[in-house]
Design an enzyme around this catalytic site. Structure first.
Site, PDB file in Angstrom:
ATOM      1  N   GLY A   1     -40.134   6.562 -44.832  1.00  0.00           N
ATOM      2  CA  GLY A   1     -40.663   7.770 -45.315  1.00  0.00           C
ATOM      3  C   GLY A   1     -40.735   8.770 -45.389  1.00  0.00           C
ATOM      4  O   GLY A   1     -39.829   9.111 -44.702  1.00  0.00           O
TER       5      GLY A   1
ATOM      6  N   ASN B   1     -41.064  12.688 -56.527  1.00  0.00           N
ATOM      7  CA  ASN B   1     -40.632  11.326 -55.875  1.00  0.00           C
ATOM      8  C   ASN B   1     -41.323   9.773 -56.608  1.00  0.00           C
ATOM      9  O   ASN B   1     -41.928   9.171 -56.060  1.00  0.00           O
ATOM     10  CB  ASN B   1     -40.808  11.327 -54.188  1.00  0.00           C
ATOM     11  CG  ASN B   1     -39.857  10.789 -53.569  1.00  0.00           C
ATOM     12  OD1 ASN B   1     -39.134   9.877 -53.415  1.00  0.00           O
ATOM     13  ND2 ASN B   1     -39.524  11.206 -52.148  1.00  0.00           N
TER      14      ASN B   1
ATOM     15  N   ASP C   1     -34.520  13.523 -50.270  1.00  0.00           N
ATOM     16  CA  ASP C   1     -35.528  13.773 -49.174  1.00  0.00           C
ATOM     17  C   ASP C   1     -34.902  15.608 -48.188  1.00  0.00           C
ATOM     18  O   ASP C   1     -35.337  15.952 -47.710  1.00  0.00           O
ATOM     19  CB  ASP C   1     -36.356  13.189 -47.847  1.00  0.00           C
ATOM     20  CG  ASP C   1     -37.078  12.251 -48.507  1.00  0.00           C
ATOM     21  OD1 ASP C   1     -37.345  12.484 -49.785  1.00  0.00           O
ATOM     22  OD2 ASP C   1     -36.647  10.719 -48.306  1.00  0.00           O
TER      23      ASP C   1
ATOM     24  N   LEU D   1     -29.475  17.164 -59.402  1.00  0.00           N
ATOM     25  CA  LEU D   1     -28.043  16.987 -60.876  1.00  0.00           C
ATOM     26  C   LEU D   1     -27.422  15.322 -60.044  1.00  0.00           C
ATOM     27  O   LEU D   1     -26.101  15.397 -60.452  1.00  0.00           O
ATOM     28  CB  LEU D   1     -27.337  17.525 -61.400  1.00  0.00           C
ATOM     29  CG  LEU D   1     -28.505  19.025 -61.844  1.00  0.00           C
ATOM     30  CD1 LEU D   1     -27.350  19.766 -63.056  1.00  0.00           C
ATOM     31  CD2 LEU D   1     -29.253  18.217 -62.682  1.00  0.00           C
TER      32      LEU D   1
ATOM     33  N   GLY E   1     -24.982  18.844 -58.439  1.00  0.00           N
ATOM     34  CA  GLY E   1     -25.181  19.207 -57.950  1.00  0.00           C
ATOM     35  C   GLY E   1     -27.117  19.818 -58.072  1.00  0.00           C
ATOM     36  O   GLY E   1     -27.451  18.601 -57.854  1.00  0.00           O
TER      37      GLY E   1
END
Length: 321
Positions: free
Chosen positions: A35, A167, A261, A228, A232
């Site tokens: 999750g 997301n 996440d 990116l 980074g």
């Protein structure tokens, strides 16, 4: 030092393949918990923050194991509801030698997707410093869309910082047009937006980090941080000049799931602790790198001690292009 954060999302049972090969041929799996928002919650809790995770699970073995896991990570389960009418969602994940693993989801009509606004009418958002949302929960159903906007609106009224990771999950939406419109509508209600570069291109139609950041800043977002990958991240705010911040070298990528996440947990925790934007993004880059080197969705998320050791041993690689 620890701040109070609330996240809302769908926690699922995760069955990870114990052997290489397509899921339909695999015989043995190891059970875990998945999750996106839960991963952020775990990351924040391990860094010493007071975390509340909101979801709904089924009255079934998977739901009970999820609640037990949440509590074992010292995350409050006071907003974890249990349904007798709907089951807990689940995922199956391939074991791969390189690249992104294939993940099969079984979540349609799940307990989390049937969560109701009435379940949160009495929540006092003034006790939270941060409200974290994602585009995954937004996409699950009309109910979760309503609840996501409610969290953003009530959190902002109460003075909390609203963070949002798009997301993208195209397979959860009826069309790309609906996905783009819905994601951007919620992003405009948030203070910190954390898209990946490929997500930003889809959501804004622009190609460069600078243009993508400007798109959201014009909508009133206070800070945009664009992931990116191995390069980074790029950060730009209403009062912060655009800066490229390099990441950390990863010698061996074991599992890509959960890295974004971890990045979100790093950035959000850093900002909430009063770190500079640059240092907060460095923390996000570090946790993302640690996650890439660890199996599982959240098993590798570091404690504060492990994180500080990693940054010190690797050496911060921050530079502005």
């Amino acid at each position: 030092m620890g701040k109070r954060i609330v996240t809302i999302g769908e926690a699922m049972g995760l069955f990870v393949s114990d052997e290489f090969g397509p899921l339909e041929k695999v015989q043995k799996f190891t059970r875990s918990i998945a999750g996106a928002e839960l991963n952020v919650s775990v990351g924040m809790a391990r860094l010493g923050h007071e975390v509340y995770y909101a979801t709904q699970v089924g009255n079934d073995p998977l739901g009970k194991s999820i609640k037990r896991f949440i509590e074992s990570e010292h995350i409050s389960s006071s907003f974890v509801f249990e349904s007798n009418d709907y089951v807990t969602g689940l995922q199956m994940k391939e074991k791969v030698a390189e690249g992104d693993p294939h993940v099969a989801s079984f979540r349609k009509g799940s307990a989390a997707s049937r969560i109701g606004l009435d379940q949160f009418k009495e929540v006092d958002f003034s006790k939270f410093d941060v409200v974290h949302l994602t585009g995954v929960f937004l996409a699950l159903s009309s109910e979760t869309k309503t609840v996501s906007h409610f969290f953003a609106e009530e959190g902002r009224k109460a003075g909390a910082t609203i963070s949002f990771d798009p997301n993208l999950r195209p397979n959860l939406w009826n069309s790309q047009e609906e996905m783009v419109r819905s994601i951007n509508d919620l992003a405009a209600k948030c203070d910190v937006v954390l898209p990946g570069i490929s997500e930003g291109k889809i959501l804004t139609g622009f190609d460069t980090p600078e243009e993508i950041a400007e798109y959201y800043l014009r909508k009133g977002v206070k800070l945009v941080v664009i992931k990116l990958g191995e390069k980074g991240a790029y950060a730009k705010g209403q009062d912060y000049e655009g800066t490229y911040i390099k990441g950390f070298k990863v010698d061996e990528i074991i599992d890509t799931v959960g890295a974004g996440d971890g990045f979100a947990a790093g950035v959000i925790s850093g900002l909430s602790e009063g770190l500079s934007i640059e240092d907060s993004v460095i923390r996000g880059n570090a946790i993302g790198a640690i996650q890439l080197s660890s199996p599982g969705d959240n098993e590798g998320l570091p404690t504060r001690e492990k994180l500080e050791h990693f940054i010190q041993s690797a050496g911060s690689m921050k530079t502005a292009n």
